[in-house]
Design a protein around this motif. Structure first.
Motif, PDB file in Angstrom:
ATOM      1  N   LEU A  35       0.856  -1.185   0.000  1.00  0.00           N
ATOM      2  CA  LEU A  35       0.000   0.000   0.000  1.00  0.00           C
ATOM      3  C   LEU A  35       0.889   1.231   0.000  1.00  0.00           C
ATOM      4  O   LEU A  35       1.929   1.249   0.655  1.00  0.00           O
ATOM      5  CB  LEU A  35      -0.889   0.011   1.243  1.00  0.00           C
ATOM      6  N   SER A  36       0.477   2.258  -0.723  1.00  0.00           N
ATOM      7  CA  SER A  36       1.231   3.509  -0.697  1.00  0.00           C
ATOM      8  C   SER A  36       0.258   4.682  -0.750  1.00  0.00           C
ATOM      9  O   SER A  36      -0.872   4.551  -1.194  1.00  0.00           O
ATOM     10  CB  SER A  36       2.233   3.580  -1.848  1.00  0.00           C
ATOM     11  N   ASP A  37       0.733   5.837  -0.296  1.00  0.00           N
ATOM     12  CA  ASP A  37      -0.089   7.034  -0.327  1.00  0.00           C
ATOM     13  C   ASP A  37       0.452   8.014  -1.364  1.00  0.00           C
ATOM     14  O   ASP A  37       1.440   7.735  -2.043  1.00  0.00           O
ATOM     15  CB  ASP A  37      -0.202   7.673   1.066  1.00  0.00           C
ATOM     16  N   ARG A  38      -0.188   9.148  -1.469  1.00  0.00           N
ATOM     17  CA  ARG A  38       0.204  10.111  -2.504  1.00  0.00           C
ATOM     18  C   ARG A  38       1.572  10.728  -2.245  1.00  0.00           C
ATOM     19  O   ARG A  38       2.168  11.330  -3.129  1.00  0.00           O
ATOM     20  CB  ARG A  38      -0.848  11.195  -2.652  1.00  0.00           C
ATOM     21  N   TYR A  39       2.090  10.571  -1.035  1.00  0.00           N
ATOM     22  CA  TYR A  39       3.418  11.087  -0.702  1.00  0.00           C
ATOM     23  C   TYR A  39       4.506  10.038  -0.933  1.00  0.00           C
ATOM     24  O   TYR A  39       5.653  10.255  -0.594  1.00  0.00           O
ATOM     25  CB  TYR A  39       3.453  11.569   0.755  1.00  0.00           C
ATOM     26  N   ARG A  40       4.098   8.890  -1.460  1.00  0.00           N
ATOM     27  CA  ARG A  40       4.987   7.770  -1.778  1.00  0.00           C
ATOM     28  C   ARG A  40       5.513   7.061  -0.546  1.00  0.00           C
ATOM     29  O   ARG A  40       6.523   6.360  -0.592  1.00  0.00           O
ATOM     30  CB  ARG A  40       6.102   8.196  -2.718  1.00  0.00           C
ATOM     31  N   ASP A  41       4.842   7.255   0.602  1.00  0.00           N
ATOM     32  CA  ASP A  41       5.122   6.429   1.773  1.00  0.00           C
ATOM     33  C   ASP A  41       4.482   5.079   1.499  1.00  0.00           C
ATOM     34  O   ASP A  41       3.459   4.995   0.814  1.00  0.00           O
ATOM     35  CB  ASP A  41       4.520   7.045   3.034  1.00  0.00           C
ATOM     36  N   ALA A  42       5.059   4.018   2.038  1.00  0.00           N
ATOM     37  CA  ALA A  42       4.547   2.685   1.722  1.00  0.00           C
ATOM     38  C   ALA A  42       4.505   1.791   2.954  1.00  0.00           C
ATOM     39  O   ALA A  42       5.299   1.938   3.881  1.00  0.00           O
ATOM     40  CB  ALA A  42       5.412   2.035   0.651  1.00  0.00           C
ATOM     41  N   CYS A  69       7.674  -0.501   6.693  1.00  0.00           N
ATOM     42  CA  CYS A  69       7.216   0.863   6.429  1.00  0.00           C
ATOM     43  C   CYS A  69       8.360   1.621   5.778  1.00  0.00           C
ATOM     44  O   CYS A  69       9.493   1.566   6.259  1.00  0.00           O
ATOM     45  CB  CYS A  69       6.816   1.560   7.719  1.00  0.00           C
ATOM     46  N   THR A  70       8.041   2.330   4.699  1.00  0.00           N
ATOM     47  CA  THR A  70       9.045   3.079   3.953  1.00  0.00           C
ATOM     48  C   THR A  70       8.565   4.511   3.763  1.00  0.00           C
ATOM     49  O   THR A  70       7.421   4.738   3.409  1.00  0.00           O
ATOM     50  CB  THR A  70       9.278   2.438   2.563  1.00  0.00           C
ATOM     51  N   SER A  71       9.469   5.458   4.015  1.00  0.00           N
ATOM     52  CA  SER A  71       9.194   6.876   3.775  1.00  0.00           C
ATOM     53  C   SER A  71      10.478   7.499   3.254  1.00  0.00           C
ATOM     54  O   SER A  71      11.482   7.553   3.975  1.00  0.00           O
ATOM     55  CB  SER A  71       8.743   7.563   5.058  1.00  0.00           C
ATOM     56  N   GLY A  72      10.451   7.936   1.998  1.00  0.00           N
ATOM     57  CA  GLY A  72      11.664   8.481   1.394  1.00  0.00           C
ATOM     58  C   GLY A  72      12.739   7.414   1.358  1.00  0.00           C
ATOM     59  O   GLY A  72      12.505   6.303   0.907  1.00  0.00           O
ATOM     60  N   ASP A  73      13.906   7.724   1.911  1.00  0.00           N
ATOM     61  CA  ASP A  73      14.983   6.740   1.935  1.00  0.00           C
ATOM     62  C   ASP A  73      15.067   6.009   3.273  1.00  0.00           C
ATOM     63  O   ASP A  73      16.020   5.278   3.530  1.00  0.00           O
ATOM     64  CB  ASP A  73      16.322   7.388   1.586  1.00  0.00           C
ATOM     65  N   GLN A  74      14.058   6.188   4.128  1.00  0.00           N
ATOM     66  CA  GLN A  74      14.009   5.526   5.434  1.00  0.00           C
ATOM     67  C   GLN A  74      13.113   4.294   5.358  1.00  0.00           C
ATOM     68  O   GLN A  74      12.047   4.337   4.747  1.00  0.00           O
ATOM     69  CB  GLN A  74      13.467   6.476   6.501  1.00  0.00           C
TER      70      GLN A  74
END
Length: 57
Positions: free
Chosen positions: A8-15, A29-34
């Protein structure tokens, strides 16, 4: 057990990715390069929680 991962991902490309294997359930959980992954978690505990959430909705 072979189950395709749920991604699943959102419009901010968090997944959020859920993956099941013989050891249990893995959550990433992924956000940017984290990125952070936890697991293996007991499949039964997650299944019970999801069922309760579905009934409450």
């Amino acid at each position: 057990m072979t189950v395709p991962p749920l991604e699943l991902s959102d419009r901010y490309r968090d997944a959020l990715t859920l993956h099941v294997d013989d050891a249990g359930l893995w959550v990433t959980c992924t956000s940017g390069d984290q990125e952070v992954t936890v697991g293996p978690l007991a499949r039964e505990a997650i299944a019970d929680w999801l069922e309760a959430g579905a009934e409450a909705a």
